[in-house]
Write a protein that holds these residues in place. Structure first.
Motif, mmCIF file in Angstrom:
data_model
loop_
_atom_site.group_PDB
_atom_site.id
_atom_site.type_symbol
_atom_site.label_atom_id
_atom_site.label_comp_id
_atom_site.label_asym_id
_atom_site.label_seq_id
_atom_site.Cartn_x
_atom_site.Cartn_y
_atom_site.Cartn_z
ATOM 1 N N HIS A 137 4.760 -1.730 3.250
ATOM 2 C CA HIS A 137 3.573 -1.883 4.087
ATOM 3 C C HIS A 137 2.490 -2.548 3.247
ATOM 4 N N GLU A 158 -3.258 -3.237 4.242
ATOM 5 C CA GLU A 158 -4.056 -2.036 4.482
ATOM 6 C C GLU A 158 -3.254 -1.065 5.319
ATOM 7 N N THR A 159 -3.697 0.195 5.288
ATOM 8 C CA THR A 159 -3.037 1.226 6.080
ATOM 9 C C THR A 159 -3.820 1.468 7.352
ATOM 10 N N VAL A 186 0.840 -1.206 0.000
ATOM 11 C CA VAL A 186 0.000 0.000 0.000
ATOM 12 C C VAL A 186 0.869 1.249 0.000
ATOM 13 N N PHE A 187 2.081 1.169 0.560
ATOM 14 C CA PHE A 187 3.074 2.232 0.392
ATOM 15 C C PHE A 187 4.443 1.691 0.776
ATOM 16 N N ASP A 215 -4.117 3.517 11.301
ATOM 17 C CA ASP A 215 -3.849 4.854 11.831
ATOM 18 C C ASP A 215 -2.370 4.991 12.159
ATOM 19 N N GLU A 240 4.210 -5.062 7.975
ATOM 20 C CA GLU A 240 5.393 -4.297 7.562
ATOM 21 C C GLU A 240 6.546 -5.277 7.342
ATOM 22 N N ASP A 281 -0.107 5.838 9.836
ATOM 23 C CA ASP A 281 0.676 5.460 8.641
ATOM 24 C C ASP A 281 1.431 4.151 8.843
ATOM 25 N N LEU A 282 0.736 3.183 9.373
ATOM 26 C CA LEU A 282 1.304 1.853 9.521
ATOM 27 C C LEU A 282 0.541 0.888 8.620
ATOM 28 N N GLY A 283 1.269 -0.061 8.070
ATOM 29 C CA GLY A 283 0.597 -1.107 7.318
ATOM 30 C C GLY A 283 0.181 -2.228 8.258
ATOM 31 N N ARG A 284 -0.807 -2.978 7.849
ATOM 32 C CA ARG A 284 -1.185 -4.151 8.656
ATOM 33 C C ARG A 284 0.018 -5.073 8.795
#
Length: 209
Positions: A113, A116-117, A91-92, A119, A126, A121-124
């Motif tokens: 990440h 999903e993103t 996602v990023f 809160d 990493e 700016d963390l990915g589910r």
């Protein structure tokens, strides 16, 4: 000379009009009436017996089904292309410097990440790639998804259900870990301070701890 009437004959005549046949005057046999049924018997519904095979079985509570987020064994030490094939495109992505090795020298690595993103700016999920290999995998757990009391239980979410973390040494300890299990240098589960959330970290080799 007047005929003599036998006294016995005279008595027989007198008694013949007074004798009543027992057959004619005896009361006929009377059959007593049947006893009336009680109101409860007449008005109560019939009770049906339920066969044993139809007796309802007791309800057994089912264990909640734990939905795995990722199987860390499938992605650890894989190339970025291989991981993307399993988890989909990130996602990023971030390019960062990470201190590694015995000298803790900072080297450029890629942090992807996935899924999903969340809160902050963390990915589910990493994943840090060094030399194009997935060497650190972190899975972030939010709310009810995170088991704060039994941290080893969280490992089922990443395909490590047979792993048990080392016991807590201090009451205030917020992290539990175990080393050299399932081919990984470190498996760590910890709380996010001030929340009910937490994360699972898997490190493949010591130099990436």
């Amino acid at each position: 000379m007047k005929p003599k009437i036998s006294i016995l004959a005279l008595l027989a005549v007198l008694l013949s009009g007074c004798v009543v046949s027992t057959t004619e005057n005896s009361d006929p046999t009377v059959t007593p009436p049947a006893a009336p049924q009680s109101a409860a018997t007449e008005n109560s519904p019939a009770i049906e017996e339920v066969p044993a095979s139809e007796t309802p079985s007791p309800v057994v509570a089912e264990e909640p089904v734990i939905e795995r987020i990722v199987n860390v064994k499938d992605i650890a030490r894989k190339t970025m292309s291989e991981v993307n094939g399993i988890l989909g495109d990130p996602v990023f992505t971030e390019e960062i410097n990470f201190a590694m090795g015995p000298e803790l020298k900072k080297r450029p690595v890629t942090m992807n990440h996935y899924i999903e993103t969340l809160d902050g700016d963390l990915g589910r999920v990493e994943i840090m790639f060094a030399n194009d290999k997935a060497v650190r995998v972190r899975v972030n757990l939010i709310g009810d998804q995170y088991n704060k009391e039994d941290k080893s239980k969280n490992l089922e979410l990443v395909g490590l259900s047979g792993v048990t973390l080392d016991p807590v040494k201090k009451k205030e300890q917020v992290r539990q870990s175990v080393r050299d299990v399932e081919g990984f240098y470190l498996i760590d589960v910890g709380d996010w301070l001030g929340t009910d959330d937490g994360s699972i970290l898997i490190v493949t080799e010591e130099e990436f701890k």
